[in-house]
Design an enzyme around this catalytic site. Structure first.
Site, short mmCIF file in Angstrom:
data_model
loop_
_atom_site.label_atom_id
_atom_site.label_comp_id
_atom_site.label_asym_id
_atom_site.label_seq_id
_atom_site.Cartn_x
_atom_site.Cartn_y
_atom_site.Cartn_z
N ARG A 12 1.01 -1.21 -0.03
CA ARG A 12 -0.14 -0.02 -0.14
C ARG A 12 0.56 1.16 0.01
O ARG A 12 0.24 2.29 0.52
CB ARG A 12 -0.95 0.03 1.26
N LYS A 15 2.72 1.70 -5.17
CA LYS A 15 3.55 1.12 -6.13
C LYS A 15 2.69 0.77 -7.44
O LYS A 15 3.22 1.26 -8.55
CB LYS A 15 4.38 -0.16 -5.79
N SER A 16 1.72 -0.05 -7.61
CA SER A 16 0.81 0.07 -8.71
C SER A 16 0.43 1.15 -9.26
O SER A 16 0.27 1.40 -10.56
CB SER A 16 -0.03 -1.26 -8.28
N ALA A 36 -0.68 -12.93 -10.59
CA ALA A 36 -1.26 -13.77 -9.25
C ALA A 36 -2.09 -14.86 -9.57
O ALA A 36 -2.83 -14.78 -10.59
CB ALA A 36 -2.19 -12.59 -8.44
N HIS A 50 -8.90 -3.52 -9.19
CA HIS A 50 -7.85 -3.23 -10.04
C HIS A 50 -8.10 -3.17 -11.57
O HIS A 50 -7.73 -2.13 -12.11
CB HIS A 50 -6.50 -4.11 -10.06
N ARG A 54 -8.12 0.40 -13.75
CA ARG A 54 -7.20 0.70 -15.15
C ARG A 54 -7.97 1.39 -16.31
O ARG A 54 -7.57 1.85 -16.96
CB ARG A 54 -6.51 -0.67 -15.59
N ASP A 80 2.93 -6.82 -12.57
CA ASP A 80 2.65 -6.67 -11.28
C ASP A 80 1.88 -7.86 -10.44
O ASP A 80 0.70 -8.51 -11.22
CB ASP A 80 1.52 -5.49 -11.10
#
EC number: 2.7.1.156
Length: 172
Positions: A12, A15-16, A36, A50, A54, A80
């Protein structure tokens, strides 16, 4: 021209989002490569959020291990994340660190032979104390060595702290 960027930091830390914004600055049609495995409903919901954040301009690729199977030549791709990617090799190797590390390094080398811009996202998990759990210590070793390998190859490395990017490497 090939370019490798590594973005590291704690959970948290931003980064992403930083990686995604960087990709958008470089192209209008970035690639998002998710490494993942979806373990449970909570994680499935996280993946959904997520994707939704995007937007439709992203090409989404889900690849747990063999990143090099995908041709991203000429593209800007966010990977990621390295931590989950390493986890997939670690569990397959029955927690054998040197075997998993060699596999990660070899796959990284195959993947980054392509002429593309690679933005790798990873966790900096070794900043805390040494775990009392043997398996966790072994994974921390794997992750740390994988991060070092990628950072050595990277043109740029950023450390994210509380949403603030600190550039810690820039190759001329």
């Amino acid at each position: 021209m090939k370019r490798i960027i590594l973005i590291t930091g704690g959970q948290r830390s931003g980064k992403s989002s930083f990686a995604e914004n960087m990709a958008h600055e470089l192209t209008s049609s970035p690639v998002y490569m998710a490494t993942a495995k979806v373990w449970d409903d909570e994680f499935r919901e996280r993946v959904r959020r997520h994707r939704e954040r995007r937007g439709g301009e992203w090409t989404n690729i889900e690849e747990e291990k063999e990143l090099s199977r995908h041709d991203v030549t000429g593209r800007v791709v966010v990977i990621d994340c390295v931590t989950l990617w390493c986890t997939n090799f670690f569990t397959d190797s029955d927690a054998h660190v040197s075997e998993a590390l060699e596999t990660v390094k070899n796959e990284f080398d195959r993947f980054t032979r392509q002429e593309a811009t690679f933005i790798f996202v990873t966790n900096e998990i070794g900043l805390g104390g040494v775990s009392t759990n043997r398996l966790q210590r072994k994974f921390t070793d794997l992750q740390g060595w994988a991060n070092q390998y990628i950072a050595a190859q990277a043109d740029e490395v950023y450390l994210m702290v509380s949403g603030i990017p600190l550039k810690i490497k820039q190759t001329p």
